[in-house]
Write a protein that holds these residues in place. Sequence first.
Motif, PDB file in Angstrom:
ATOM      1  N   ASN A   1     -20.876  30.461 -35.384  1.00 40.27           N
ATOM      2  CA  ASN A   1     -21.175  30.326 -33.960  1.00 40.27           C
ATOM      3  C   ASN A   1     -19.928  29.747 -33.304  1.00 40.27           C
ATOM      4  OD1 ASN A   1     -22.106  29.323 -31.410  1.00 40.27           O
ATOM      5  ND2 ASN A   1     -24.195  29.344 -32.198  1.00 40.27           N
TER       6      ASN A   1
ATOM      7  N   HIS B   1     -23.331  30.474 -23.529  1.00 45.32           N
ATOM      8  CA  HIS B   1     -23.696  31.029 -24.826  1.00 45.32           C
ATOM      9  C   HIS B   1     -24.105  32.483 -24.665  1.00 45.32           C
ATOM     10  CE1 HIS B   1     -23.583  26.963 -26.307  1.00 45.32           C
ATOM     11  NE2 HIS B   1     -24.551  26.583 -25.499  1.00 45.32           N
TER      12      HIS B   1
ATOM     13  N   GLY C   1     -28.459  34.813 -29.699  1.00 48.13           N
ATOM     14  CA  GLY C   1     -28.395  33.496 -30.293  1.00 48.13           C
ATOM     15  C   GLY C   1     -29.590  32.665 -29.892  1.00 48.13           C
TER      16      GLY C   1
END
Length: 380
Positions: free
Chosen positions: A339, A119, A204
């Motif tokens: 996302n 991520h 994030g």
Amino acid sequence: MTATPAPEAPSAGARPRVLLLFGGRSSEHPISCVTAAGVLHAADPQRWDVVPVGVARSGLWSHDELDVAAFRLDGETLPEVPEPEAPVSLRTLPDGTVELTAEDGSSLGRVDVVFPLLHGPWGEDGTLQGMFESLGLPYVGCGVLASAVGMDKHFMKVAFQAAGLEVGPWETITDRDWARDPEAALARAGALAFPLFVKPARGGSSFGITRVSDPADLRAAIEEARRFDPKVVVEAGIVGREIECAVLDGHASDAPRASLPGEIVVKHDEGDLQFYNFQAKYQDDDAAQLSCPAELPEEQTRRLRELAVRAFEAVDGSGLGRCDFFHTPDGRWVVNEINTMPGFTPISMYPAMWERTGLSYDALISELLDLALERGVGLH
């Protein structure tokens, strides 16, 4: 031009070998580790030969013995990939086969497809996807462009606007803006309607995000966001319910699919929890609850699912994406973000919404891997 097919498909009866890549250099490293634990546990061993490889904070890859299945976020120490003593890497052979190699050049076996669970920057932003494309190695998720646009909240909003989606008011403060004239940047951001949400543009998991009610606190909030990214996005608060929708790509020329919508209901304890933060997302099972399907009129549910697919296609998405919206009191849908590699932890929204739409966790993982192998690499 059509997609480049996956090189040297496994022989009949052989399970495709999946490189499960996790960790990484971003602040979301521990989230990635826990996501890997969930996927490793759920991937169908009859269909997939899963090989976990961790990416340490330095960026080096580790194939050392790691107890991936034991990674959790509820302990005193967050999970971490240790720095490897003998790093591993990927290489493409003359016949197009991609293999995992040890530091001494010896082969650790072929790789047919990658499930990149990293991520944030250096994983979800197109950099890693570009490497896979160069190697000719199929991978789960969005391509280079969609990953880069989906990681950058500024350009994401620009793409949404171009597709006719409504976005909320925002200002972007670049590193150059802040270095040259911070007062002007503060004035631009401060002209938005409070409360404001100050965010790293390419971050994030709620790292570095601050809710600002008092203009006097804006400078400190920007500095906090800049600890994670020199580029900052300041958004005006929007009154409305926060509702999300999971998108899964279609096969061949089929349209992408949208799940039933889900709503995160955050418990407010005497004003301590002001937004859906890191603790609520990953560490406190009682801080928030998923309502799925979200309580909406049938027409609004249908509309949201259409808009989620439009948002996915606006960034040229492939594989998967989770689209987050605000539903305002007057019935408008305002897109917040997409996302492109949402979490797969046991309490993550993306798999939970598909579970309640009728696609189980293990079936979802297989579907994503099938889509990656079908798509291959190259221009589409």
